[in-house]
Design a protein around this motif. Structure first.
Motif, short mmCIF file in Angstrom:
data_model
loop_
_atom_site.label_atom_id
_atom_site.label_comp_id
_atom_site.label_asym_id
_atom_site.label_seq_id
_atom_site.Cartn_x
_atom_site.Cartn_y
_atom_site.Cartn_z
N GLU A 1 0.83 -1.20 0.00
CA GLU A 1 0.00 0.00 0.00
C GLU A 1 0.87 1.25 0.00
N LYS B 1 -5.38 -3.13 7.17
CA LYS B 1 -5.45 -4.04 6.02
C LYS B 1 -6.87 -4.57 5.82
N LEU C 1 -9.06 -1.79 4.36
CA LEU C 1 -8.86 -1.56 2.93
C LEU C 1 -9.54 -2.63 2.08
#
Length: 636
Positions: A502, A593, A596
């Motif tokens: 990311e 995480k 997302l």
């Protein structure tokens, strides 16, 4: 269609054209006119049709008004008697005040279509009486511009057709039990004095006095008790009535010279007082909390919209002062207080110690600038965006205070919040109440909309968004914006380095630096806007302005409020409650995480958020400034 104007008639060929012509001359035109005629034998119906009115069958006034309302297409209903005449801009003024005061039922004040002193005194008294009892016993002195929401009219069953007198007051009372009632202050309607001329002031006072007393006793008055008939305007005056009228007029006219002389003396004194404060524009002091940038950003948008209409003087501290001073003239620096954070947690001891240390100089600067400027410039109002000295100066100098912020959602509305933060909520309420004390109104800006608490004078508008943000066309890129306003949040941000796949653009640390997948940037508005618009999500604390702008641009939000900052907790809590993202007590890479991976879910919710501009809250503030201004021109 916004407005349906409903007029019951019976043989009104003499008066109806005057009313219809006054409607045609209005600057407002989104209306329909419905004439409910009770089988007139003169040319009333023909006149109504010539003016393009919708004509329906009527009867007694209550029947006619209900029949008109049954075919009405407007959002609001305005009931008028046929012998009225609209004053200039009446329709626009009535609708504006009705909407701004957020009432369901209202009536306008009366202005006699006569130059006789006794007529003016009689109607002034009637207006005064209606206003004085509006919060005790909602009351109307006739159907002189009753305006109501159509949905409220339908809900309450309209006018009571069994009543032969006082159906208008009964109507107001019933609707006022469901939604607020007000006697509107800005618009007055021209009222025929034919009943005064026909029946005499003594008779009318006796009639309305008896009906009003009965109303307060919970009784309804029949027309036969008062010798009142619909279509009263066509009975010839007897010699006795004429004699009584002349005697009443003579009595009232004997005080006219004294009245005029007294009025002239009062006007002279007012002129001398007001001569010191005559100016082209009202003066507004706008006081802004200096902590963070949200208050300053919001104020910048508002002041840019109102600066042409008012002389605005800005007062703030720290970064907010620097920001506003770069954009506007007449910006003054005053003392302020800042919350101290350590490891993303509010440190109450250091915050208090810092406040005590700075308090003497803060008070001195506050006095030297805000208080002395207020003494010199005599502001009409003070607007405060959670600035503490505004309340002090407002109370000392008796200047009306208007509050405009988001933080008073905590005190003015029935909020939900995480129950484990009850102690933080109580502490926040206590602090907030000391900052802004008893303003005239709380204008709240928020992205969530709980109910306003009972007996609170507050209104809620959508968040204020910077014009540059409003112009952006958002895209879904591959970067995540990290916005942290506290340097103590560095440890939180560095945890994101473990998410190698990311990319994160980090604002708030005042540096340009690349650290693996973290790109730190100094704040630059243009670059920041572009990055925000092209991001796929945002990570932030609980700052209201940034969250609001992210919602506007449809960006899912991962919120980590500063521990102990209840306002940030509340904002993060509602982000999650509304499905716009997630609220966490702390930040760690595994949670980010997971967040997302859930972006499509939050994006779907955000797509349903309606885009709004800033015009509504700007109009509200202008209306309140004009309403509460301390210094007003003498229009008597």
């Amino acid at each position: 269609m916004i407005l349906s104007i409903i007029i019951p008639t019976y043989n009104e060929e003499e008066y109806l054209p005057v009313l219809l012509e006054s409607i045609e001359k209005q600057n407002f035109h989104d209306y329909e006119i419905i004439v409910a005629d009770a089988n007139s034998t003169d040319k009333t119906r023909e006149i109504a049709e010539e003016f393009g009115c919708i004509v329906v069958d009527g009867g007694l006034p209550a029947v006619g008004r209900n029949n008109g309302a049954n075919v009405a297409k407007g959002e609001y209903l305005l009931f008028l008697d046929s012998d009225l005449k609209l004053t200039e801009d009446y329709l626009r003024d009535v609708l504006y005040e009705f909407r701004m005061e957020r009432v369901g039922i209202a009536i306008t004040q009366m202005k006699p279509l006569s130059n006789k002193m006794q007529d003016k005194i009689f109607h002034d008294f009637a207006n005064y009486f209606m206003i004085s009892v509006e919060n005790i016993k909602p009351h109307g002195a006739g159907c002189y511009g009753i305006i109501a929401k159509k949905e409220l009219h339908d809900k309450c069953g309209g006018f009571d057709e069994s009543l032969t007198f006082g159906e208008d007051t009964d109507y107001i009372e019933r609707l006022a039990k469901e939604e607020p009632f007000k006697v509107l202050r800005n618009a007055k309607i021209g009222v025929s004095t034919r009943r005064l001329e026909e029946e005499g002031i003594t008779t009318l006072i006796r009639q309305y006095g008896k009906s009003t007393v009965n109303d307060f006793l919970g009784k309804r008055t029949d027309a036969s008790e008062l010798n009142y008939n619909f279509g009263h305007g066509h009975e010839k005056l007897t010699t006795t009535k004429l004699s009584k009228l002349e005697k009443s007029a003579e009595k009232l006219n004997t005080i006219k010279e004294t009245y005029d002389e007294s009025k002239e003396k009062i006007s002279s004194v007012r002129s001398k007082i007001n001569s010191k404060i005559e100016r082209d524009k009202k003066v507004v002091f706008y006081c802004v909390c200096g902590e963070g940038m949200g208050h300053a950003i919001r104020t910048g948008v508002i002041v840019d919209k109102i600066k042409e209409d008012y002389d605005v003087y800005l007062f703030s501290s720290d970064r907010a002062y620097e920001y506003l001073n770069s954009k506007f003239d007449n910006v003054y620096k005053i003392g302020g207080f800042n919350t101290v954070y350590i490891n993303n947690k509010v440190n109450n001891i250091k915050t208090l110690a810092n406040a005590i240390k700075r308090n003497p100089s803060n008070m001195k600067v506050g006095y030297e600038t805000l208080y002395k400027k207020a003494r010199k410039l005599k502001p009409d109002v003070i607007v405060t965006d959670f600035e503490i000295f505004a309340t002090v100066v407002s109370k000392l100098l008796n200047i009306p205070l208007i509050s405009l912020d988001n933080i008073h959602m905590i005190t003015q509305t029935q909020i939900d919040y995480p129950k484990n933060h009850y102690a933080d909520m109580i502490k926040a309420k206590g602090v907030i109440k000391t900052y802004v004390v008893k303003p005239k109104v709380h204008i709240l800006t928020s992205f969530f909309y709980p109910k306003i608490r009972p007996k609170k004078n507050a209104v809620i508008y959508p968040p204020i968004i910077r014009e540059d943000i409003l112009k952006l066309e958002p895209e879904n890129g591959d970067c995540v914006i990290v916005y942290q306003t506290s340097k103590e949040s560095g440890k939180l941000v560095r945890k994101l380095k473990s998410l190698k796949d990311e990319k994160f653009i980090v604002y708030g640390f005042n540096k340009n630096e690349v650290d693996e997948n973290l790109t730190y940037k100094e704040f630059n508005e243009d670059e920041f806007y572009d990055d925000l618009a092209s991001s796929k999500a945002v990570i932030c604390n609980g700052g209201f302005t940034f969250i609001s702008e992210a919602i506007y641009l449809k960006k899912p939000i991962y919120s980590v409020p500063a521990i102990g900052n209840f306002e940030q907790t509340l904002n993060g809590f509602y982000v999650q409650k509304l499905g716009y993202g997630e609220y966490h007590e702390s930040m760690n890479a595994p949670n980010v995480k997971k967040f997302l991976k859930r972006l499509p879910k939050y994006q779907k919710k955000l797509e349903k958020v309606k885009k709004t501009g800033n015009d509504g809250i700007v109009h509200e503030l202008k209306y309140r400034i004009d309403k509460y201004s301390k210094y007003k021109n003498d229009t008597s």
